[in-house]
Design a protein around this motif. Structure first.
Motif, PDB file in Angstrom:
ATOM      1  N   LEU A 102      -5.136   1.203   5.875  1.00 42.58           N
ATOM      2  CA  LEU A 102      -3.788   0.528   6.175  1.00 42.58           C
ATOM      3  C   LEU A 102      -3.963  -0.927   6.231  1.00 42.58           C
ATOM      4  CD1 LEU A 102      -2.329   2.596   9.166  1.00 42.58           C
ATOM      5  CD2 LEU A 102      -1.686   2.531   6.812  1.00 42.58           C
ATOM      6  N   ILE A 103      -5.294  -1.682   6.733  1.00 45.13           N
ATOM      7  CA  ILE A 103      -5.464  -3.013   6.476  1.00 45.13           C
ATOM      8  C   ILE A 103      -5.536  -3.545   5.081  1.00 45.13           C
ATOM      9  CG2 ILE A 103      -7.349  -4.772   7.003  1.00 45.13           C
ATOM     10  CD1 ILE A 103      -7.793  -3.506   9.786  1.00 45.13           C
ATOM     11  N   ALA A 104      -6.323  -2.841   4.237  1.00 51.88           N
ATOM     12  CA  ALA A 104      -6.413  -3.062   2.721  1.00 51.88           C
ATOM     13  C   ALA A 104      -5.093  -3.030   2.196  1.00 51.88           C
ATOM     14  CB  ALA A 104      -7.269  -1.835   2.134  1.00 51.88           C
ATOM     15  N   MET A 105      -4.150  -2.025   2.676  1.00 54.33           N
ATOM     16  CA  MET A 105      -2.907  -1.905   1.989  1.00 54.33           C
ATOM     17  C   MET A 105      -2.023  -3.126   2.526  1.00 54.33           C
ATOM     18  SD  MET A 105      -1.994   2.055   2.105  1.00 54.33           S
ATOM     19  CE  MET A 105      -0.428   1.895   1.182  1.00 54.33           C
ATOM     20  N   ALA A 106      -2.300  -3.737   3.747  1.00 54.98           N
ATOM     21  CA  ALA A 106      -1.555  -4.802   4.094  1.00 54.98           C
ATOM     22  C   ALA A 106      -2.049  -6.120   3.253  1.00 54.98           C
ATOM     23  CB  ALA A 106      -1.972  -4.912   5.708  1.00 54.98           C
ATOM     24  N   GLY A 107      -3.160  -6.195   3.068  1.00 57.26           N
ATOM     25  CA  GLY A 107      -3.850  -7.318   2.077  1.00 57.26           C
ATOM     26  C   GLY A 107      -2.804  -7.107   0.724  1.00 57.26           C
ATOM     27  N   GLY A 108      -2.628  -5.966   0.395  1.00 59.40           N
ATOM     28  CA  GLY A 108      -1.945  -5.829  -1.022  1.00 59.40           C
ATOM     29  C   GLY A 108      -0.539  -6.151  -0.797  1.00 59.40           C
ATOM     30  N   ILE A 109      -0.198  -5.947   0.302  1.00 52.17           N
ATOM     31  CA  ILE A 109       1.563  -6.462   0.490  1.00 52.17           C
ATOM     32  C   ILE A 109       1.469  -7.898   0.642  1.00 52.17           C
ATOM     33  CG2 ILE A 109       3.215  -6.220   2.527  1.00 52.17           C
ATOM     34  CD1 ILE A 109       2.451  -3.472   2.892  1.00 52.17           C
ATOM     35  N   ALA A 110       0.572  -8.420   1.388  1.00 50.85           N
ATOM     36  CA  ALA A 110       0.518 -10.107   1.551  1.00 50.85           C
ATOM     37  C   ALA A 110       0.520 -10.659   0.052  1.00 50.85           C
ATOM     38  CB  ALA A 110      -0.566 -10.522   2.235  1.00 50.85           C
ATOM     39  N   LEU A 111      -0.274 -10.175  -0.780  1.00 53.23           N
ATOM     40  CA  LEU A 111      -0.437 -10.793  -1.983  1.00 53.23           C
ATOM     41  C   LEU A 111       0.789 -10.538  -2.777  1.00 53.23           C
ATOM     42  CD1 LEU A 111      -2.209 -12.036  -4.331  1.00 53.23           C
ATOM     43  CD2 LEU A 111      -3.350  -9.968  -4.928  1.00 53.23           C
ATOM     44  N   CYS A 112       1.384  -9.399  -2.779  1.00 49.11           N
ATOM     45  CA  CYS A 112       2.570  -9.003  -3.539  1.00 49.11           C
ATOM     46  C   CYS A 112       3.628  -9.715  -2.976  1.00 49.11           C
ATOM     47  CB  CYS A 112       3.032  -7.481  -3.167  1.00 49.11           C
ATOM     48  SG  CYS A 112       4.362  -7.110  -3.948  1.00 49.11           S
ATOM     49  N   LEU A 113       3.904 -10.158  -2.105  1.00 52.41           N
ATOM     50  CA  LEU A 113       4.891 -10.930  -1.312  1.00 52.41           C
ATOM     51  C   LEU A 113       4.570 -12.574  -1.844  1.00 52.41           C
ATOM     52  CD1 LEU A 113       5.566  -9.616   2.340  1.00 52.41           C
ATOM     53  CD2 LEU A 113       7.062  -9.366   0.272  1.00 52.41           C
ATOM     54  N   GLY A 114       3.378 -12.785  -1.671  1.00 54.53           N
ATOM     55  CA  GLY A 114       2.937 -14.223  -2.267  1.00 54.53           C
ATOM     56  C   GLY A 114       3.188 -14.434  -3.696  1.00 54.53           C
ATOM     57  N   ASN A 115       2.802 -13.452  -4.277  1.00 54.86           N
ATOM     58  CA  ASN A 115       3.201 -13.666  -6.235  1.00 54.86           C
ATOM     59  C   ASN A 115       4.698 -13.761  -6.262  1.00 54.86           C
ATOM     60  OD1 ASN A 115       0.500 -13.750  -6.455  1.00 54.86           O
ATOM     61  ND2 ASN A 115       0.450 -11.496  -7.182  1.00 54.86           N
ATOM     62  N   ILE A 116       5.508 -12.868  -5.592  1.00 58.57           N
ATOM     63  CA  ILE A 116       6.868 -12.705  -5.705  1.00 58.57           C
ATOM     64  C   ILE A 116       7.562 -14.108  -5.385  1.00 58.57           C
ATOM     65  CG2 ILE A 116       9.172 -11.684  -4.977  1.00 58.57           C
ATOM     66  CD1 ILE A 116       7.648  -9.249  -4.785  1.00 58.57           C
ATOM     67  N   CYS A 117       7.110 -14.585  -4.299  1.00 59.78           N
ATOM     68  CA  CYS A 117       7.473 -15.888  -4.034  1.00 59.78           C
ATOM     69  C   CYS A 117       7.225 -17.036  -4.979  1.00 59.78           C
ATOM     70  CB  CYS A 117       7.222 -16.462  -2.591  1.00 59.78           C
ATOM     71  SG  CYS A 117       7.873 -15.437  -1.252  1.00 59.78           S
ATOM     72  N   MET A 118       5.660 -17.005  -5.515  1.00 60.30           N
ATOM     73  CA  MET A 118       5.307 -17.751  -6.464  1.00 60.30           C
ATOM     74  C   MET A 118       6.154 -17.898  -7.698  1.00 60.30           C
ATOM     75  SD  MET A 118       1.874 -17.940  -8.670  1.00 60.30           S
ATOM     76  CE  MET A 118       2.777 -16.602  -9.698  1.00 60.30           C
ATOM     77  N   GLN A 119       6.532 -16.758  -8.134  1.00 59.03           N
ATOM     78  CA  GLN A 119       7.227 -16.551  -9.380  1.00 59.03           C
ATOM     79  C   GLN A 119       8.561 -17.219  -9.419  1.00 59.03           C
ATOM     80  OE1 GLN A 119       8.436 -12.362  -9.877  1.00 59.03           O
ATOM     81  NE2 GLN A 119       8.637 -12.860 -12.410  1.00 59.03           N
ATOM     82  N   TYR A 120       9.478 -17.283  -8.337  1.00 56.08           N
ATOM     83  CA  TYR A 120      10.551 -17.772  -8.131  1.00 56.08           C
ATOM     84  C   TYR A 120      10.179 -19.566  -7.899  1.00 56.08           C
ATOM     85  CZ  TYR A 120      13.050 -13.490  -8.509  1.00 56.08           C
ATOM     86  OH  TYR A 120      13.412 -12.401  -9.107  1.00 56.08           O
TER      87      TYR A 120
END
Length: 406
Positions: A102-120
């Motif tokens: 679950l912690i590894a998946m939380a890291g993936g969620i953090a990176l995903c949100l960061g990348n989506i924000c970065m895209q915009y």
């Protein structure tokens, strides 16, 4: 199971990761400027990033015999089900490693949100300012957290001066972009639509970075770009773009420490007899969460778009091949960059591996070499540019030099 244990190989992986992670945002920016919807781009990107994690897991994660303390990927993949079926008799299934999963998946969620924000954020304030803000926050937060999580593995006398050099490089970058904005304003004149409505110098600086990757710098070329691109940025909120950049940096500062915890279990969440997740298993779960969240958010945005984007659909996405190769290439490059960062960090300390967050170093070099950025700039701007690149290089060298074999 293949592990990197040599410091030299770990440093090489970090350098390769730095190049990859500094390069893939450029493909995003080009695709958007050519008119491809960001939702279409991100779905392709997320799928190809996940494919890289699967490749790592089924190759490097399966090499050689499985060890009880470090099982191969397929064997360890089954162990998470111990949380759901505790009564099963399989020894592997009884080994509950769900907390670290679950912690590894939380890291993936953090990176995903960061990348989506970065895209915009790239759309509103450009690649230079987005990378400067996000990378600086990621290094300051992520490096400090990883240093203590790794029980001070890296040399503090070398590591934290490197972080200081990184902050200086960020400040030089800000002055450099401000000077470059003045140069552009002088060349384009007051008729530039970016400058008419804004008299404040700082706002003009941020507006000017909307054309970071455009080699031709004329008012007419800006208008042509505005008509072609997917997101219309004229009269848009620069402060909103800055907010997205800060969110990006915060997310980037969390994902690496979360991956570190998932792999090394510093908080002893697992029973003593349960082996830690190997990096390839953590990378798989990390990328799975990244893929699922990224697809869900962007499928939602297809039907309920933001920022004035047109509505789309899954069928329209599947039929949209324009720029798909750029999105896939971005995902592959980012996936390999993440994998190399995690391999290098596990071998020589995740704090040292955070040197890969010196994204402006690579991004600026690509901008200069490929897109004509800073062409025709003043001597003052060029001097600041060279100083920024030198300071980033020193910061990367110090962070990598702090690496110690685990």
């Amino acid at each position: 199971m293949y592990f990197v244990t040599d410091r030299g190989w770990a440093i090489l992986l970090m350098l390769c990761s730095l190049w990859c992670l500094g390069t893939w945002p450029i493909f995003f920016n080009i695709a958007e400027r050519r008119g491809r919807l960001p939702q279409h781009t991100y779905i392709d990107y997320a799928i190809s990033t996940f494919a890289v994690a699967v490749i790592f897991a089924l190759t490097l994660g399966q090499i050689g015999d499985s060890d009880p303390s470090a099982p191969n990927f397929i064997q360890q993949l089954s162990q998470v089900y111990g949380s759901f079926f505790p009564g099963m008799n399989s020894k592997d299934v009884r080994q509950d490693n769900l907390p670290c999963v679950l912690i590894a998946m939380a890291g993936g969620i953090a990176l995903c949100l960061g990348n989506i924000c970065m895209q915009y954020s790239l759309v509103f304030v450009g690649i230079s300012i987005t990378e400067v803000i996000s990378a600086s926050l990621a290094v300051i937060f992520g490096t400090t957290a990883n240093y203590y999580l790794d029980n001070c593995l890296n040399s503090a006398r070398v590591l934290f001066p490197g972080v200081g050099c990184f902050v200086i490089a960020v400040l030089l970058g800000s002055f450099c972009h401000a000077s470059n904005a003045n140069d552009r304003t002088a060349r384009l004149g007051p008729s530039n639509p970016r400058c008419e409505a804004e008299q404040d110098l700082h706002t003009n600086l941020l507006k000017s970075s909307l054309v970071d990757l455009i080699a031709t710098e004329t008012s007419s070329s800006f208008m042509d770009l505005e008509e072609q691109r997917a997101v219309k940025v004229r009269d848009s909120s620069v402060m909103f773009g800055l907010l997205l950049a800060f969110i990006t940096g915060t997310c980037y500062g969390f994902f690496s420490p979360l991956f570190n915890i998932a792999t090394n279990d510093q908080f002893h969440l697992l029973d003593p007899q349960v082996p830690h997740l190997v990096i390839y298993t953590s990378f798989f779960y990390f990328s799975t969460a990244f893929l699922v969240l990224g697809v869900l958010i962007n499928v939602y945005l297809l039907y309920y778009p933001v920022l004035g984007l047109p509505k789309s659909s899954l069928w329209a996405y599947l039929s949209d091949w324009k720029g798909r190769e750029l999105a896939i290439l971005a995902g592959l490059v980012c996936g390999f960059g993440n994998g190399f960062q995690f391999m290098g960090g596990q071998a020589a300390g995740y704090a040292a591996a955070d040197a890969v967050q010196a994204l402006p170093l690579v991004g600026t070099l690509w901008g200069v070499l490929l897109f004509g950025e800073y062409r025709g700039s003043s001597h003052r701007t060029l001097a600041l540019l060279v100083s920024m690149l030198v300071m980033f290089s020193v910061a990367v060298a110090l962070l990598i030099a702090s690496a110690r074999e685990r």
